[in-house]
Scaffold this motif. Structure first.
Motif, PDB file in Angstrom:
ATOM      1  N   GLN A 188       0.798  -1.221   0.000  1.00 53.53           N
ATOM      2  CA  GLN A 188       0.000   0.000   0.000  1.00 53.53           C
ATOM      3  C   GLN A 188       0.843   1.290   0.000  1.00 53.53           C
ATOM      4  OE1 GLN A 188      -2.512  -0.816   3.515  1.00 53.53           O
ATOM      5  NE2 GLN A 188      -4.206  -1.181   2.111  1.00 53.53           N
ATOM      6  N   PRO A 189       1.490   1.611  -1.108  1.00 52.25           N
ATOM      7  CA  PRO A 189       2.237   2.873  -1.190  1.00 52.25           C
ATOM      8  C   PRO A 189       1.343   4.080  -0.901  1.00 52.25           C
ATOM      9  CG  PRO A 189       2.704   1.461  -3.073  1.00 52.25           C
ATOM     10  CD  PRO A 189       1.557   0.827  -2.357  1.00 52.25           C
ATOM     11  N   THR A 190       1.922   5.108  -0.294  1.00 52.51           N
ATOM     12  CA  THR A 190       1.198   6.341  -0.003  1.00 52.51           C
ATOM     13  C   THR A 190       1.921   7.520  -0.653  1.00 52.51           C
ATOM     14  OG1 THR A 190       2.393   7.003   2.003  1.00 52.51           O
ATOM     15  CG2 THR A 190       0.652   5.337   2.246  1.00 52.51           C
ATOM     16  N   PRO A 191       1.236   8.654  -0.836  1.00 51.56           N
ATOM     17  CA  PRO A 191       1.886   9.829  -1.431  1.00 51.56           C
ATOM     18  C   PRO A 191       3.057  10.353  -0.620  1.00 51.56           C
ATOM     19  CG  PRO A 191      -0.503  10.060  -1.486  1.00 51.56           C
ATOM     20  CD  PRO A 191      -0.211   8.871  -0.625  1.00 51.56           C
ATOM     21  N   ASP A 192       3.121  10.003   0.657  1.00 54.47           N
ATOM     22  CA  ASP A 192       4.224  10.473   1.513  1.00 54.47           C
ATOM     23  C   ASP A 192       5.432   9.546   1.464  1.00 54.47           C
ATOM     24  OD1 ASP A 192       2.776  12.707   2.401  1.00 54.47           O
ATOM     25  OD2 ASP A 192       1.760  11.507   3.926  1.00 54.47           O
ATOM     26  N   ASP A 193       5.309   8.419   0.782  1.00 52.49           N
ATOM     27  CA  ASP A 193       6.413   7.463   0.721  1.00 52.49           C
ATOM     28  C   ASP A 193       7.520   7.921  -0.225  1.00 52.49           C
ATOM     29  OD1 ASP A 193       5.933   5.267   2.459  1.00 52.49           O
ATOM     30  OD2 ASP A 193       4.345   4.548   1.125  1.00 52.49           O
ATOM     31  N   ILE A 194       8.748   7.619   0.159  1.00 50.85           N
ATOM     32  CA  ILE A 194       9.884   7.646  -0.763  1.00 50.85           C
ATOM     33  C   ILE A 194      10.109   6.190  -1.145  1.00 50.85           C
ATOM     34  CG2 ILE A 194      12.333   8.127  -1.064  1.00 50.85           C
ATOM     35  CD1 ILE A 194      10.616  10.621  -0.865  1.00 50.85           C
ATOM     36  N   ILE A 195       9.865   5.874  -2.418  1.00 51.58           N
ATOM     37  CA  ILE A 195       9.866   4.486  -2.880  1.00 51.58           C
ATOM     38  C   ILE A 195      11.153   4.208  -3.643  1.00 51.58           C
ATOM     39  CG2 ILE A 195       8.602   2.769  -4.228  1.00 51.58           C
ATOM     40  CD1 ILE A 195       6.132   4.646  -3.930  1.00 51.58           C
ATOM     41  N   ALA A 196      11.861   3.163  -3.253  1.00 53.56           N
ATOM     42  CA  ALA A 196      13.161   2.870  -3.859  1.00 53.56           C
ATOM     43  C   ALA A 196      13.243   1.424  -4.306  1.00 53.56           C
ATOM     44  CB  ALA A 196      14.289   3.176  -2.874  1.00 53.56           C
ATOM     45  N   ASP A 197      13.997   1.224  -5.383  1.00 50.85           N
ATOM     46  CA  ASP A 197      14.353  -0.118  -5.847  1.00 50.85           C
ATOM     47  C   ASP A 197      15.825  -0.080  -6.224  1.00 50.85           C
ATOM     48  OD1 ASP A 197      14.794  -2.517  -7.084  1.00 50.85           O
ATOM     49  OD2 ASP A 197      12.985  -2.479  -8.308  1.00 50.85           O
ATOM     50  N   PRO A 198      16.706  -0.667  -5.408  1.00 46.95           N
ATOM     51  CA  PRO A 198      18.148  -0.593  -5.665  1.00 46.95           C
ATOM     52  C   PRO A 198      18.627  -1.510  -6.780  1.00 46.95           C
ATOM     53  CG  PRO A 198      17.727  -1.928  -3.738  1.00 46.95           C
ATOM     54  CD  PRO A 198      16.399  -1.382  -4.159  1.00 46.95           C
ATOM     55  N   ALA A 199      17.738  -2.314  -7.344  1.00 45.79           N
ATOM     56  CA  ALA A 199      18.075  -3.175  -8.484  1.00 45.79           C
ATOM     57  C   ALA A 199      16.867  -3.169  -9.414  1.00 45.79           C
ATOM     58  CB  ALA A 199      18.407  -4.591  -8.008  1.00 45.79           C
ATOM     59  N   CYS A 200      16.574  -2.007  -9.998  1.00 41.62           N
ATOM     60  CA  CYS A 200      15.253  -1.762 -10.579  1.00 41.62           C
ATOM     61  C   CYS A 200      15.010  -2.428 -11.924  1.00 41.62           C
ATOM     62  CB  CYS A 200      14.988  -0.262 -10.680  1.00 41.62           C
ATOM     63  SG  CYS A 200      16.015   0.623 -11.883  1.00 41.62           S
ATOM     64  N   GLY A 201      16.034  -2.995 -12.571  1.00 43.85           N
ATOM     65  CA  GLY A 201      15.801  -3.622 -13.864  1.00 43.85           C
ATOM     66  C   GLY A 201      15.155  -2.655 -14.828  1.00 43.85           C
ATOM     67  N   THR A 202      14.011  -3.012 -15.402  1.00 46.67           N
ATOM     68  CA  THR A 202      13.312  -2.119 -16.329  1.00 46.67           C
ATOM     69  C   THR A 202      12.233  -1.298 -15.632  1.00 46.67           C
ATOM     70  OG1 THR A 202      11.846  -3.928 -16.972  1.00 46.67           O
ATOM     71  CG2 THR A 202      13.779  -3.547 -18.340  1.00 46.67           C
ATOM     72  N   GLY A 203      12.247  -1.262 -14.310  1.00 46.38           N
ATOM     73  CA  GLY A 203      11.387  -0.339 -13.567  1.00 46.38           C
ATOM     74  C   GLY A 203      10.027  -0.871 -13.177  1.00 46.38           C
ATOM     75  N   GLY A 204       9.803  -2.177 -13.232  1.00 44.40           N
ATOM     76  CA  GLY A 204       8.486  -2.750 -12.979  1.00 44.40           C
ATOM     77  C   GLY A 204       7.885  -2.388 -11.633  1.00 44.40           C
ATOM     78  N   PHE A 205       8.660  -2.528 -10.547  1.00 43.48           N
ATOM     79  CA  PHE A 205       8.138  -2.218  -9.218  1.00 43.48           C
ATOM     80  C   PHE A 205       7.788  -0.733  -9.087  1.00 43.48           C
ATOM     81  CE2 PHE A 205      10.023  -6.220  -7.462  1.00 43.48           C
ATOM     82  CZ  PHE A 205       8.888  -6.655  -6.788  1.00 43.48           C
ATOM     83  N   LEU A 206       8.654   0.148  -9.594  1.00 41.17           N
ATOM     84  CA  LEU A 206       8.436   1.586  -9.463  1.00 41.17           C
ATOM     85  C   LEU A 206       7.211   2.025 -10.251  1.00 41.17           C
ATOM     86  CD1 LEU A 206      12.157   2.751  -9.726  1.00 41.17           C
ATOM     87  CD2 LEU A 206      10.799   2.350  -7.659  1.00 41.17           C
ATOM     88  N   ILE A 207       7.029   1.450 -11.436  1.00 50.03           N
ATOM     89  CA  ILE A 207       5.863   1.788 -12.260  1.00 50.03           C
ATOM     90  C   ILE A 207       4.578   1.311 -11.597  1.00 50.03           C
ATOM     91  CG2 ILE A 207       4.716   1.251 -14.456  1.00 50.03           C
ATOM     92  CD1 ILE A 207       7.573   1.227 -15.697  1.00 50.03           C
ATOM     93  N   ALA A 208       4.589   0.101 -11.060  1.00 49.80           N
ATOM     94  CA  ALA A 208       3.396  -0.431 -10.400  1.00 49.80           C
ATOM     95  C   ALA A 208       3.042   0.383  -9.156  1.00 49.80           C
ATOM     96  CB  ALA A 208       3.615  -1.900 -10.039  1.00 49.80           C
ATOM     97  N   ALA A 209       4.055   0.798  -8.396  1.00 52.56           N
ATOM     98  CA  ALA A 209       3.800   1.610  -7.199  1.00 52.56           C
ATOM     99  C   ALA A 209       3.204   2.957  -7.585  1.00 52.56           C
ATOM    100  CB  ALA A 209       5.098   1.799  -6.413  1.00 52.56           C
ATOM    101  N   HIS A 210       3.740   3.565  -8.638  1.00 52.96           N
ATOM    102  CA  HIS A 210       3.218   4.848  -9.117  1.00 52.96           C
ATOM    103  C   HIS A 210       1.780   4.687  -9.606  1.00 52.96           C
ATOM    104  CE1 HIS A 210       2.739   8.289 -11.894  1.00 52.96           C
ATOM    105  NE2 HIS A 210       3.521   8.904 -11.019  1.00 52.96           N
ATOM    106  N   SER A 211       1.497   3.599 -10.301  1.00 51.20           N
ATOM    107  CA  SER A 211       0.146   3.332 -10.777  1.00 51.20           C
ATOM    108  C   SER A 211      -0.826   3.184  -9.602  1.00 51.20           C
ATOM    109  CB  SER A 211       0.135   2.066 -11.642  1.00 51.20           C
ATOM    110  OG  SER A 211      -1.174   1.728 -12.050  1.00 51.20           O
ATOM    111  N   TYR A 212      -0.386   2.511  -8.548  1.00 51.30           N
ATOM    112  CA  TYR A 212      -1.214   2.357  -7.351  1.00 51.30           C
ATOM    113  C   TYR A 212      -1.536   3.725  -6.751  1.00 51.30           C
ATOM    114  CZ  TYR A 212      -2.688   0.734  -2.718  1.00 51.30           C
ATOM    115  OH  TYR A 212      -3.394   0.504  -1.561  1.00 51.30           O
ATOM    116  N   LEU A 213      -0.553   4.601  -6.697  1.00 57.11           N
ATOM    117  CA  LEU A 213      -0.774   5.942  -6.141  1.00 57.11           C
ATOM    118  C   LEU A 213      -1.756   6.733  -6.993  1.00 57.11           C
ATOM    119  CD1 LEU A 213       2.894   6.860  -5.139  1.00 57.11           C
ATOM    120  CD2 LEU A 213       0.995   6.358  -3.597  1.00 57.11           C
ATOM    121  N   ARG A 214      -1.627   6.647  -8.299  1.00 61.37           N
ATOM    122  CA  ARG A 214      -2.553   7.340  -9.195  1.00 61.37           C
ATOM    123  C   ARG A 214      -3.984   6.858  -8.982  1.00 61.37           C
ATOM    124  NH1 ARG A 214       0.007   5.705 -14.373  1.00 61.37           N
ATOM    125  NH2 ARG A 214      -2.169   5.354 -14.915  1.00 61.37           N
TER     126      ARG A 214
END
Length: 529
Positions: A188-214
């Protein structure tokens, strides 16, 4: 180029169906031309890389054309190196100019442009093929009028197709989207979170987290916070490989995250080289690379190349080891802010390996709240025989009484009795519905174990875990019903694939044993990350 503002209204089924059809059509169009380039000796990932350069140039051009005022037409790319400068040329002149464009735009470190074009090279060796791509494919599409989800999903579709190109080992940069979505939903990401992926590959986790926030939070945000969210100010990605970082940067841009001339959301380098500095992440989502050891190539005076294991000597690490996954786990433990949370995909050996592994697990239980482990099935990654888990843990302030932070750990066995393959039985988000429900996102105090003792959802106390030999967290209790059922309805090809996966898993374990004994093992670089 600024991310397009998103709505939070859930689209109707017919709208979703139409968007899916458009996405599939666009992927098919791009994929068909990929086949032409593959005949020219280019791999799928190399093709997507070249496509990224051209898509970026075309989208920047379209954004400038659509600006309402002159001051909105920012000089992201000068006219000497923009899309129009390419589209007006043909043949050898186009090929030469394309190389000049790549060289020029790669000189902007720290920006999204710089990440996308870093060390860029033209691999389309036939000018006629480049001309066809510029004029007939990219040039005829209006990319900015496509919905953000359509553009992003089409690009991600290409990346997933590239992951199946086993000769390039591209699958190591991909985590199944169904698994990513389930992990993001329970954290459950929130707008106040700083979200990090230290081995992000093609960005799947970061994109999904951003989509959840939207989807869940955009409507209630102030204009300032909406802008910050669209610019990706809450996101931090790191990737070791330059080529993969460019794919991540482009993937995020096409999903409406970040700006083309703004700060890069993906840094390139060895995340393990130094301990985290600055503001720590409140949510870490990661699937670190599954290679067994960190190593560098050492070139001798005679030109010979040898691999030398890396052991990171960091004062924030509990144990010094060359085991890549153990180092990533330690790094993520440091990267996570106090009162932050993490979800990390890790192979089985992290749960039972002795020595450094035992020390790190003890620290994880004592200083963090390791509240959940999800045991994953085989057959969901591009490399066969991979047995992995998702570890969910929270970082708490130190307790004055010295008591451990972990009081109990819930384990969900999503492996026993589960049979997946990449083609015949692919993992879907629906397969993880029971896990998400059992997790009780946001209401973990309401968790209840399976009604039967052999059910998939069980709980173990800290005392039970710490007393296990070497603090072994690789806990099993279920029996695969297919093993005892001669009338199992599994298709022969699925059974055959599972036999292969079991043999590959056994081979991976023997390799790990050989390494522990000091033997030389040929690394398989095509394991998923």
């Amino acid at each position: 180029m600024t991310a397009v503002e998103e709505t939070t209204t859930e689209p109707a089924p017919e709208v979703r169906a139409k968007a899916a059809a458009q996405t599939n059509s666009l992927v098919a169009k791009l994929w068909n031309y990929c086949n032409v380039l593959r005949d020219n000796g280019m791999s799928t990932i190399e093709y997507v890389e070249q496509l990224s350069y051209l898509l970026f140039l075309k989208m920047v051009d379209e954004m400038a054309e659509e600006a309402w005022e002159d001051d909105e037409i920012t000089q992201v790319i000068s006219s000497e190196y923009d899309w129009k400068s390419l589209a007006t040329k043909r043949g050898l002149a186009l090929e030469r100019h394309y190389r000049a464009v790549l060289d020029e735009l790669g000189r902007r470190p720290g920006t999204t442009i710089g990440t996308i074009f870093a060390e860029a090279q033209n691999r389309i060796t036939k000018p006629a093929l480049l001309e066809k791509l510029v004029v007939e494919l990219i040039g005829r599409e209006q990319w900015t009028i496509q919905g953000t989800d359509l553009k992003g999903d089409a690009y991600e579709g290409l990346l997933n197709k590239g992951a199946s190109d086993t000769k390039t080992g591209a699958g190591q940069y991909f985590t199944p989207r169904a698994l990513i979505d389930a992990i993001v939903e329970v954290t459950q990401p929130t707008p106040d979170d700083i979200i990090a992926d230290p081995a992000c590959g093609t960005g799947g986790f970061l994109i999904a987290a951003h989509s959840y926030l939207r989807k869940h939070h955009m409507k209630g945000l102030s204009r300032e916070k909406r802008t910050a969210l669209q610019r990706g100010e809450h996101i931090r990605g790191n990737e070791l490989v330059t080529g993969t970082a460019r794919l991540a940067a482009m993937n995020m841009l096409l999903h409406g995250i970040g700006t083309s001339d703004g700060p890069s959301l993906v840094t390139v380098g060895d995340a393990l080289a130094e301990k985290p500095s600055g503001r720590h992440a409140t949510l870490v989502l990661a699937n670190p690379p599954f290679g067994r050891k960190s190593a560098i190539n050492v070139i001798g005076q005679d030109g010979s190349v040898e691999k030398e294991d890396i052991e990171y000597d960091r004062d924030d690490f509990t144990a010094t080891t060359s085991n890549k996954q153990l180092n990533f786990l330690q790094h993520i433990m440091s990267l996570t802010a106090v009162d932050g949370r993490a979800a990390v995909v890790l192979p089985d050996n992290i749960l039972f390996e002795g020595g450094a592994g035992e020390k790190i697990r003890r620290r994880l239980l004592d200083e963090f709240d390791l509240h959940t482990i999800l045991r994953l099935p085989t057959g969901i990654f591009y490399a066969g025989g991979v047995k992995a888990n998702v570890l969910f843990f929270d970082k708490r302030p130190p307790q004055g009484d010295g008591k451990p932070q972990t009081t109990k750990t819930w384990v969900y066995d999503f492996r026993t009795g589960k049979h997946f393959t990449l083609k015949q039985r692919p993992l879907t988000r629906a397969h993880l519905d029971d896990f998400v429900a059992a997790y009780c996102p946001g209401e973990r105090e309401n968790r209840r174990p399976s009604e039967s003792s052999d059910g998939p959802w069980q709980v173990f106390t800290y005392d039970e875990l710490i007393k296990r030999d070497k603090v072994n967290l690789d806990i099993t209790w279920m029996k695969d019903p297919a093993l005892a059922d001669a009338d199992s309805d599994l298709e022969p090809e699925v059974i055959a694939q599972e036999i292969v996966q079991d043999l590959q898993a056994a081979l991976n374990e023997f390799k790990a044993i050989a390494e522990a004994l000091g033997g030389e093992v040929i690394e398989d670089e095509a394991e998923p990350a």
